[in-house]
Write an enzyme that holds these catalytic residues in place. Structure first.
Site, PDB file in Angstrom:
ATOM      1  CB  ALA A  30      -0.938  -0.005   1.203  1.00 49.04           C
ATOM      2  CE1 TYR A  35     -34.366  15.754   9.605  1.00 52.79           C
ATOM      3  CE2 TYR A  35     -35.147  17.973   9.181  1.00 52.79           C
ATOM      4  CZ  TYR A  35     -35.399  16.660   9.496  1.00 52.79           C
ATOM      5  OH  TYR A  35     -36.688  16.231   9.681  1.00 52.79           O
ATOM      6  CB  CYS A  43      -8.672  -3.820   3.911  1.00 51.29           C
ATOM      7  SG  CYS A  43      -7.312  -2.764   4.340  1.00 51.29           S
ATOM      8  CG  ASN A  86      -3.436   4.081   0.213  1.00 50.35           C
ATOM      9  OD1 ASN A  86      -2.936   4.113  -0.906  1.00 50.35           O
ATOM     10  ND2 ASN A  86      -4.062   3.009   0.677  1.00 50.35           N
ATOM     11  CB  ALA A 108      -7.366  -4.412  -1.626  1.00 49.08           C
ATOM     12  CB  SER A 117      -0.395  -2.601  -5.999  1.00 45.67           C
ATOM     13  OG  SER A 117      -1.148  -1.419  -5.907  1.00 45.67           O
ATOM     14  CG  ASP A 167       0.194  -2.086   8.017  1.00 46.82           C
ATOM     15  OD1 ASP A 167      -0.330  -0.952   7.964  1.00 46.82           O
ATOM     16  OD2 ASP A 167      -0.405  -3.131   7.731  1.00 46.82           O
TER      17      ASP A 167
END
Lengths: 563, 563
Positions: A13, A437, A45, A316, A43, A41, A294
């Protein structure tokens, strides 16, 4: 020039991001990425979602939106970046400014000169002292190949039951992955609660309840001693300090540790958390060597302390900032808030800032409140519930942290709180926020404003609350007090606290009834969420009854206590 | 004591909130609410959803979550607040501290003494100078009875076609309500674009496209002159300055005006926006008289200017603050950011802060960017697209405003931006935010960080963009330039800009091709979102081609231009 060359160690990453950013700003510089794995590269996660089947093809985790694999060829063609996979960096010679590389395919070693070096070496799964971790079908969930192996086994109907060791984010996320395939799951956590460090005990109890509702077995305060296998070497049994559990596979999810060996051997400073120490520009103790992702520790934006909080989003950010600095810009990273989110079994769980436990440890005079909330106006269909825990400094009323949990949209609310905490916001700042809202999107008084107002009432003393734990313990004594349930009779009929002390007078009848009904007994008022009981509390206090409190979080919290 | 009595005029949002808050803090004070309508404490924002059928029963708009109607009895029983409906306040005698009331049922008049008075008189629909507004079946959407009448007609199959006059929030929201019943809709807006004041022209174009895709007729720069009826007095025709349109009903949605007559007659200060002027404590020019909700003007937190931005969420904030101040606390309201959200036909539209048009008017040196985004990691199924427009001060890089639009979750992002703008955040602050990340909830580089980084690149000059409008005009000239489409050939085959200047070289092939292909011509690079074309831009610039730009927002914006 080789002496200008940027060498990036680690291609998941932070590394590729740093390289790509540097390339966009420095067209001439030679840039190389080395990675010991076969994929770059990708992912990480997304791995639990491949296991669970939400992501159909493993390749999706390393292809672009436009279905082009982000492989060595892609980096060469598109970014003119040289990528060497299956290549391990085995040492750094800082005097010579070279990295010794080993080609894992053929064992050949070579030196690569660098002008600037980036360490993006990531993290590795922690290995607790458990006998038998080397058995077959004992997995982490850290690489695409492991995810592929797990899903293959499940799809081959080899797995009826899985044991997850460790109830952190990865462990809890993986529960959903197994559940999706109708695999029975036992989660074993050695701490007293699930998600220690991320959730306080009360919120962990709520999550435990939600998991158990789905027949997930949750074992806390339990330590795995060893794993045993059948004759063919496949794991078949987990032995804890309390029992034996038969299983078809084990997922070890005991957290990750930063990969710092390379940095340490090169004499770079390692921080107090055990991760690589970097300055605000993401430079290590050697100004030619950057580190991110990490493998580094981060500054906590609230406390200024160093924390280890590995996360793809942070990696990132690190990458982009390192890339800018490699190209001669001066860009700084201010740190993190420990924001975290995950989803499991339809429950969204999010956290930012400090937990109450951390505040207590740091001797902060904090207040914590629980506010049951809903996604949107109650008359608008489809809204979902969630629970907000706010933690604030009692005197400055500054936000210190939040935990949210439920089927509802916790992601929006945690992001708002994280944004606010970045600027040292107070509870009043939350009340005043001009949030969007309209009935499909929120309540007219936003859930966060409600939680902030509730907390302000608590600090001011206009709201006196007890916790579910407190009430539960009190009901188990012989004390004489009243539990006043102010819900409508129809609600009371459907479900209630089963206790002789319980009395039902609806809020709408309470004011008329108050004069006759109560002596000077202590009264604890309950309703579904805490809102009506807060109002009832004010009403009784008006009439001179002062020994009155309400159950914070209402019967929603009470139900959770059954976990 | 009557001289302590709190009298609240207006019982919809701000009024009841102020009364309830004052009650909780001041148990002894007499509190009265008067309202000229039959209903109090109803959710006006929910009316379009009742018309559309999302909300089944009209009563749901004024009952609590626990199915108790918030009527006079409820306020008396629960809150000891005296409510008089169908009672109009006709004048205020500030010297005597009395309000003259008229009972609309029997015409009787009486005086009510107050110690403190709250004006929560709300707003009324604006009535533009159109002949025939008094005809049958010409509605606003401002009261429950109107909503009931509209739905009754629709359910009786009396309405095949409706004309909506005014394309502001209510007008656009009501399109969905009619669409849900398969009623054909024509929207007529006298300005050049829909949602003027809320969206800039580029974003309005996107929304127009989304509406027209659903066969909604949108007419802009068109003025309604008069309405005509059949013999029975029912509206049957809308005559504009350009055409005649047959219709079965008309919804007049030309905005609202604050109800200030009572305040004005009493000599209270009216602000520059035409709404009641209040100080930070929500006090009018008479310190005994507070005002809040749709009848007052607000401070804009970015500019410090006064704006009129009536909204249910703001009214509730006003109410709470007024309630606290009535009870002797000192609580201030810092103002609003003009945040707004709505949904129509599956498209979510949100805005906060200033529009580019407002920045231009105020001579601010701003930058505006468009960034197509997605809800979550591209490999995670179910993510939806949305478009981010960011507006920032070019020199300080402070955020000035944002507009978001699409089927995706714009509500989370607009709330984060509003939170950040409250504290004067810069683009870099957005890039650095520790927002929650996990594949189901966002992209690893959050959509907002991408938009902020994009904007920073634009300011720095590393990204040179053209708008869709610019490119469109350029293609209509005889200029010699290249439109370079860098998508994959498969994407190009499916849909492309039809123009002789278009050349397709995929980003993955571009670096190899660049040397041979291009002369010194101007090149405008396009892709789907602007991301690959930005990268391609950098690649061509590296090789010395400097007359190169990319289409911001990519083919997504190009498609919208067809609106």
């Amino acid at each position: 020039l080789a002496t200008d060359r940027i060498v990036v160690i680690g291609g998941v990453a932070c590394g590729p991001k740093a390289a790509a950013r540097a390339r966009r700003l420095s067209p001439e510089t030679e840039i190389s990425i080395v990675d010991r794995g076969p994929y770059i590269s990708f992912a990480g996660c997304g791995l639990p979602y491949y296991v669970g089947g939400t992501v159909k093809q493993l390749e999706e985790l390393w292809t672009t939106k436009f279905a082009i694999p982000r492989d060595s060829k892609y980096f060469k063609d598109v970014k003119n970046i040289d990528v060497r996979t299956l290549t391990e960096a085995i040492s750094i010679n800082r005097d010579e400014k070279t990295v010794k590389l080993r080609n894992l395919a053929n064992g050949e070693e070579s030196d690569l000169e660098y002008g600037q070096l980036v360490l993006a070496t990531g993290a590795s799964p922690a290995s607790p002292p458990i006998v038998g971790l080397g058995l077959e079908r004992v997995f982490h969930l850290h690489s695409p190949s492991e995810a592929a192996a797990i899903r293959e086994l499940i799809e081959a109907d080899e797995i009826d039951h899985a044991v997850v060791i460790g109830a952190g984010s990865i462990g809890i996320e993986s529960v959903e992955s197994f559940f999706a395939h109708a695999v029975d799951v036992t989660v074993i956590e050695r701490m007293e609660q699930i998600m220690p460090g991320l959730l306080d005990p009360d919120m962990a109890t709520c999550l435990t309840w939600e998991m158990r509702k789905n027949d997930i077995e949750i074992l806390t305060s339990e330590k795995v001693i060893r794993l045993e296998s059948t004759e063919d070497g496949k794991v078949s049994k987990v032995i804890t300090d309390k029992r034996e559990i038969e299983t078809d596979m084990v997922l070890l999810a005991a957290g990750v540790r930063p990969n710092v060996a390379l940095a340490k051997d090169a004499g770079l400073e390692i921080g107090e958390t055990g991760a690589i120490a970097v300055n605000e520009c993401m430079q290590t103790s050697d100004k030619s060597i950057f580190a991110g992702g990490d493998c580094v520790e981060c500054n906590h934006r609230l406390t200024g302390n160093k924390i280890y909080a590995p996360l793809g989003s942070t990696a990132n950010k690190h990458g982009r900032i390192i890339g800018s600095n490699l190209a001669g810009e001066s860009e700084q990273f201010p740190g993190v808030l420990g924001t975290s989110i995950l989803k499991s079994l339809g429950i969204n769980i999010a956290k930012t800032g400090l937990t109450a436990a951390e505040c207590a440890r740091d001797n902060i005079d904090y207040i914590e409140t629980l506010t049951p909330s809903e996604d949107c106006a109650h008359y608008y269909p489809g809204g979902k519930r969630f629970l907000i825990k706010l933690i604030a400094d009692r005197s400055s009323q500054k936000l210190l942290g939040a935990q949210l949990l439920g089927p509802g949209d916790v992601s929006k609310r945690i992001d708002v709180i994280a944004s606010m905490m970045t600027f040292g916001a107070t509870l009043k700042d939350i009340s005043d926020l001009d949030l969007s809202y309209s009935p499909p999107f929120s309540t007219a008084v936003d859930a966060l404003a409600q939680a902030a107002n509730h907390t302000r009432n608590r600090i001011k003393g206009t709201a006196q609350a007890v916790t579910g734990e407190y009430l539960k313990e009190k009901t188990e004594t012989s004390e004489d007090f009243v539990i006043l349930d102010v819900r409508q009779p129809e609600e009371f009929k459907k479900s209630r606290i089963e206790n002789d002390r319980v009395l039902n007078i609806a809020l709408t009848e309470l004011r008329a009834a108050v004069k006759d009904t109560f002596q000077d007994k202590e009264i604890i008022i309950i309703c579904k969420t805490g809102l009506r009981s807060y109002e009832a509390c004010r009403t009784l206090r008006e009439s001179g009854l002062l020994n009155v409190k309400y159950l914070e979080g209402g019967l929603i919290m009470w139900e959770y206590l059954k976990a």
